[in-house]
Structure formats: C-alpha cells, structure tokens
Enzyme design. Structure first.
Site, PDB file in Angstrom:
ATOM      1  N   SER A 238       0.845  -1.202   0.000  1.00  0.00           N
ATOM      2  CA  SER A 238       0.000   0.000   0.000  1.00  0.00           C
ATOM      3  C   SER A 238       0.871   1.238   0.000  1.00  0.00           C
ATOM      4  CB  SER A 238      -0.890   0.025   1.243  1.00  0.00           C
ATOM      5  OG  SER A 238      -0.152   0.437   2.388  1.00  0.00           O
ATOM      6  N   ASP A 239       0.343   2.333  -0.524  1.00  0.00           N
ATOM      7  CA  ASP A 239       0.996   3.615  -0.300  1.00  0.00           C
ATOM      8  C   ASP A 239       0.833   3.944   1.183  1.00  0.00           C
ATOM      9  OD1 ASP A 239       2.383   5.965  -0.738  1.00  0.00           O
ATOM     10  OD2 ASP A 239       1.247   6.506  -2.516  1.00  0.00           O
ATOM     11  N   CYS A 240       1.621   4.892   1.644  1.00  0.00           N
ATOM     12  CA  CYS A 240       1.753   5.082   3.092  1.00  0.00           C
ATOM     13  C   CYS A 240       0.545   5.804   3.698  1.00  0.00           C
ATOM     14  CB  CYS A 240       3.039   5.812   3.383  1.00  0.00           C
ATOM     15  SG  CYS A 240       4.460   4.881   2.767  1.00  0.00           S
ATOM     16  N   GLY A 241      -0.212   5.055   4.485  1.00  0.00           N
ATOM     17  CA  GLY A 241      -1.427   5.572   5.076  1.00  0.00           C
ATOM     18  C   GLY A 241      -2.658   5.344   4.226  1.00  0.00           C
ATOM     19  N   ALA A 242      -2.487   4.715   3.058  1.00  0.00           N
ATOM     20  CA  ALA A 242      -3.613   4.571   2.127  1.00  0.00           C
ATOM     21  C   ALA A 242      -4.717   3.674   2.670  1.00  0.00           C
ATOM     22  CB  ALA A 242      -3.110   4.026   0.789  1.00  0.00           C
TER      23      ALA A 242
END
Length: 698
Positions: A238-242
C-alpha cells in the site's frame, strides 16, 4: 534462487510462525523473530533517481529528465548503479545492526503514472505523458535494478497502481473515474509492461479510488488484473497511510479492522502505515482467514529469499566505496547531458569562450542546490550548480557577474527591503555582461508531493503554467537591457515559456539535473557536448485548453488527444547538429532510415516513429509514438538507423476496453519529432511518411 525455490523456502519458514508472528510481518517495519533467526526488515526504501533519504548516494537527474533522454540503455545502466549502491549501503548498515527505514533493498520506484495534466506536482517523478515511452523506460530501469543473476540485486516497485496523477490535495478521498478504454489505452499499459516484461517484484497501490474501489483494496485491480490477467507473482504494497484512508476519508469501511481486512483480502501484502496492526482483531471478528495472512507472509518472504537475505551472496562483497564513485558520477553527468532539451536557439549557442569577456549569471535557480535534485533524492558529497559549472568551465579567462535577481516566489530577497529588491542588480549585471545566462524555474518546495517541504501551491500542485510573479518581473527586467540572453529553466513540468521564446535568444529545459548537473549544463552551453533529449511532455499554451484537473478522461489531453497547437510539442527538441533523413523504407515491421548530419557539430539524435490506424475511429486522435532510438552521428557522416515496430502498435482499444488489431491502412511517420504542424514549424523539417497494410486480427 528462482521464484519457485524461494517460495518453497518461504512456505517452510512461515509454517514455523505463530499467527501473531505472521501478522507482524505484514507491516512495512517488520520486527525481528529471534527464535527463527529472522532479523528486522524495513520494506520502505526509495530510489527514484538514486538511492534516497539515507545519506550519501549518486543523485541522478530527476525521473522526468531521465524520460527526456529517450535512452533505454541508459535507464538500464542507471538502475544497475542504483542497485549496486543500495547493496553497498545495505551491507554497511547491516554490519552496524542498522535496520532502519530507507536502508533495505526493496525500492519503491519507479513511478510510472502517466503525467496527464501539467498541474500535477508529482509529475516530475514520472517519465512523462506517453504510455509507450513510460513503459520502455520503466522496464529497462526495473531490469537494471533487479539484475539478471541467480539472486535478485534489488527489488523494484511499480507505482502507483493504477490511476493516479492528482490533484494532490484530494488524493486521500478522491475517486478517479476512467473509462475501460482509457484504462486499457493509457493508464494500464506501462504497468502491464513492467509486470510481464520487466518482471517487477512489487507493485504499490495509489491513495485514491479508481472507479469507486480504493486502489489498495481493489480486487478488480490487484486480484483480477495484476495476478490473474497479467500473472503477477510478486508482492503488493500500500501507499503510506492509504489503507487508513478507507475508513477515514473514502468512507468505504467503518473501522481500521474492516479496512485491514478489505486490503488483505484484495491481495495487499504489506501495509505502509499502521492499519495492519488490526489484522489480528479482524481475524478474531471473522473478517480474514489465517490462510490470507499466511499467503501474504509467504509472498513477502519469497521476495526476501530471492534477494538472498538469508544466505551469503555475491552482492555481500560490494564495498561501500562504490557509493558515489567516479564511474557512477560520470554516468550521472552523461544522463544530465542527455536530458537537457534545447527548445530555442537563434544561433547564440553554443557559446564561444574565446569571444566572451564577461558572463552574467542571473536568477534564483542559478546557484540553487534545490533546483538540482528534485524530490526523493539522496545526499551528494558535492553539488555543482549552474553558476558553479560555468565558473569552473571558463576559469580565469572570463569574468563572471552574478545576481540572484529575485526570490523563487517571494517578492523580495531581504525581509526589510522593498519588493523587487534585486531587480536593479540583475539589470546592472546584464549591462556589464557580453551574454546573460538566466536561470529560472521551480524546485521541490513549489512542485511535489502533498506534505513535502512547504509546497507553496495547492499541496504541491501548480495552479498556473506561469512562473511566480517575482520571476516574471525578473525576466522582463533582463529583457529590457537588450543583452543576449540564454534562458535555462530548472523545473520538472510544463512552464509557459511564451515570453522567453519571444524575447530571449535561446531557451533550454534543464529539468532537475542531478547533484552535479551544473557541470553538464556548462559543457552543453559551450558546445563540448551535443547530447540533447526530447520533451516527454507537452508544453501547452494555456490551462484553459485542458479539461478540469479532476477529469480523468483523456479527451483533449496529451499529444495523443490534444486538438490545439502546443507551445512546445511532446517529442520535440533541437541540438547543435542537423540530422536529415535521406531515405526511409519499410522492411516487414521494421523502419530503416539513412540519416546524414549536415551540421557542423557531432551530435546525438532521437529517431522517432509515430503510427496512426487510418481505418478505425477507435484510434487515438493523433499519431502516437510506437518506436524510438537514440543514436550518435558525426558531422558530415551518415548512419543507418533501424527500428522494429512492436505488434501492439497495430492495435486499437474499443469502448469496452478490448484491445484488437482492426487491420487496414496504417500511416507511419519517421523523423525526430511528432508529425504535427507545430513540430514542423519549429524544426523546419518534415517527417518521412510511410504506409503499411495490415491484416485484420482473426
């Protein structure tokens, strides 16, 4: 070891873990499991244009500049260098017991999103607006980074899957709506190429939703497209915090546990963020199975085994002195030289050192380190700005005058001064100079990712194609002196250069050229090199001709679908030579051309072929790039250049997203730019037009 061997080892290791231990390994900052001899590992590392954010490394030109080189072999070589430096740093850090962020071998690069709108602040992280160019550059970068040996040299990651190109300020809750045709024709091809041909080890999902599904929790994208349709075997991150966005911003789920379950069940293996801390509670609530947790852990450990992290490998011997060594710095300078795009030249360039007594170097980016490095960069031992490069090149033979001229975007350089406090100095410098090198543009504080530095525009996006008012005033002040001016633009995107084109003698796009880019710029300005690139993006006249930024339809966007005339077109760029096609012919699916350099300078050129299916209304509005090759030709000599047209170039995509070969008449245009009227006007050259009849796909 190959993937099957690595997977078997991973399965055996994961089978020894408790459920809690398996779940712990799905976070980007995976903890150690001492009883199994597993050290901690942080999956998050960056290598967009050099190993980033962990100290010293070779800083290559920003990705958009690498795209401008149109040089596949160069990207392969750069990928290999980045992996070598990454290994050298990993080896040294590991000996210190340092397992921190940005110190692993899983690099979250390249960014192969399509730069569909010039407002997007992160566009300079990409290879440009064209799916074919992006795919070719990305595949070669990945192959270079991962290597072809029995042990993977480093792991690349294609991001951000699949439809992501702004707006930055809306990305955590935005739904990017794209038709099946636009998905297959524009947004997916580069990812497909990196998976199928590049065998990229990882794919990262985007923050936004695509067609209502969160990209990091989309079974349509991850399971159906990536794994089943394309056969992707690596891991998904995942992208960070997605994943937290699922419940916090998208409103798709009601809790962190539900978000974690949605992502894991869709096939997202590792969470950059902390939402996977809720995996065990999701398991207890019956939202995920142990099998799903096990499958994700196995995929992650398969990558670690393929990297040789549990055995001794040849890469363990790479010494730290390979970091930013002379060989790598030479490659970075070569890349910078090939990235520069000469947009205008009335004959002033190259400068003749023996005929110049004084040079005025002016502008906020003339002596700026930030204008060299873009974002996602490492730390160099030395930085060479444009001012430094010119000073170094001319030595004591030429007097240099310098003025910052203006703030990058503030209306004054000294807090207590009047607005425009350096304009008079800029004029004085210009008046005392035989020629002026005017360095304007942006840097990562003005265009970039949301949250990076102090992005002064819309969370890193641009609100205009114009330079900040402070720099517009500077350009006008310098123009008023009547002195010869070469404008150098340090920026990562389309900037309105209409004023510069009308008032200055030459215009050169330098992008963000790397830590020592100023040295390459000086050699270019004085004609020691003629290795120019081509624009990987369209420079538009105005934003008004474009659809809304939030509209992901390709209608009216990029060179393939634009209806107006570009200020500077995709694929355009001049050089100091004069390459002319004497003859071009078709041999099966190959274009073979004889090229003569009728100029006075040895030069590099980029041979380009564009194609248009004439018998199908499903083809893009304008001819599209289908093959390219950078080559060298000496002054007065001829060379033969050959390009193979890939079968995919003869396909079109229907509204349902089906790709097929309609057959019929195809027109191919061979030359050094697009076959559009603006390119012909700027280059005063016509491409060679060829025709080809293709059988319909059965």
């Amino acid at each position: 070891m190959n993937r099957e061997e690595a997977k078997k080892c991973a399965q055996e290791l994961v089978a020894k873990m408790t459920l809690e231990e398996k779940a712990s390994q799905l976070k980007y900052d995976a903890p150690s499991i001492p009883r199994l001899g597993i050290p901690a590992y942080n999956w998050w590392n960056e290598a967009l244009h050099g190993v980033a954010r962990a100290g010293q490394a070779t800083v290559f030109p920003q990705a958009i500049g690498l795209g401008a080189t149109f040089d596949e072999e160069l990207l392969h070589e750069i990928g290999g260098v980045i992996a070598e430096e990454g290994r050298a740093k990993y080896n040294a850090y590991s000996k210190q017991g340092d397992r921190d962020i940005y110190k692993g071998l899983t690099f979250w690069a390249p960014n192969i999103n399509i730069f569909r709108d010039p407002r997007w602040g992160r566009g300079h992280e990409t290879y440009g607006e064209d799916p074919y160019l992006t795919g070719r550059m990305g595949v070669n970068f990945v192959k270079g980074l991962q290597g072809d040996g029995p042990v993977m040299k480093a792991a690349a990651c294609a991001k951000h899957f699949a439809v992501h190109s702004g707006p930055e300020e809306l990305r955590h809750g935005f739904n990017a709506v794209a038709t099946p045709k636009d998905m297959e024709e524009t947004y997916l091809p580069a990812f497909e190429a990196l998976v199928k041909e590049g065998e990229v080890e990882a794919v990262m999902g985007a923050y936004n939703r695509t067609n209502d599904e969160p990209c990091c929790g989309s079974k349509t994208l991850i399971e159906d497209t990536l794994r089943k349709k394309w056969g992707f075997q690596g891991h998904f991150v995942s992208d960070c915090g997605a994943i937290a966005d699922f419940h916090m911003n998208h409103g798709i789920t009601a809790s962190p546990g539900e978000s974690a379950a949605m992502a894991l069940n869709a096939g997202c293996d590792v969470n950059c963020g902390n939402t996977y801390l809720h995996i065990l509670s999701a398991y207890q609530d019956g939202l995920v199975t142990e099998e799903a947790i096990t499958s994700a852990a196995v995929r992650l450990f398969t990558t670690r085994y393929m990297l040789g992290l549990f055995e001794e490998t040849e890469y363990d011997k790479i010494p730290y002195d390979r970091v930013e060594c002379g060989e790598h710095l030479s490659l970075a300078e070569k890349a910078a030289s090939e990235s520069f795009v000469l947009l205008k030249n009335d004959g002033i360039l190259p400068l003749q050192k023996d005929k110049i007594k004084t040079i005025g170097v002016i502008g906020p980016n003339a002596d700026s380190r930030l204008s060299l490095i873009g974002n996602y960069h490492g730390t160099a031992a030395e930085y060479v700005t444009v001012l430094d490069g010119i000073r170094e090149y001319v030595g004591e033979d030429v007097r240099i005058f310098y003025s910052v001229g203006a703030g990058l975007f503030k209306d004054r350089t000294e807090q207590l001064a009047y607005p425009g406090d350096r304009l008079s100095e800029a004029k004085i410098v210009a008046e005392h100079s035989d020629v002026v090198i005017l360095c304007v543009g942006l840097d990562e504080t003005l265009e970039g990712e949301e949250g990076d530095s102090n992005n002064s525009y819309a969370s890193g996006d641009k609100i205009s194609l114009k330079l900040p008012d402070s720099q517009l005033a500077l350009m006008e002040a310098v123009a008023q002196t009547g002195k010869p001016v070469v404008l150098c633009l340090c920026a990562g995107s389309d900037i309105d250069l209409g004023y510069a084109d009308r008032h200055f003698n030459a215009v050169v796009q330098l992008w963000y050229s790397g830590a020592r880019g100023g040295r390459a710029a000086a050699k270019m300005l004085f004609g020691e090199t003629s290795s120019f690139g081509k624009l990987p993006v369209t420079f538009y006249e105005t934003l008004e001709e474009l659809p809304e930024f939030t509209d992901y339809s390709m209608k009216g966007r990029t060179y393939r679908y634009m209806e107006g005339k570009a200020q500077y077109p995709f694929g355009y760029g001049l050089n100091y030579g004069k390459a002319v096609i004497n003859k071009a012919r078709l041999l099966d699916n190959r274009v073979v051309a004889t090229v003569e350099n009728q100029g006075k300078f040895d030069t590099q050129e980029v041979f380009q072929v564009y194609i248009k299916c004439e018998d199908s209304d499903l083809a893009p509005l304008n001819p599209q790039l289908c093959a390219f090759k950078r080559f060298f030709v000496k002054a007065g000599e001829r060379v033969e250049v050959e390009l193979t047209i890939p079968p995919r170039a003869f396909t079109v995509v229907d509204e349902a997203g089906n790709r097929f070969t309609p057959g019929g008449l195809y027109k191919l245009y061979a030359g050094f730019g697009q076959p559009d009227e603006r390119t012909k006007e700027l280059t005063k050259m016509e491409p060679v037009e060829l025709e080809m009849h293709v059988d319909k796909e059965v």
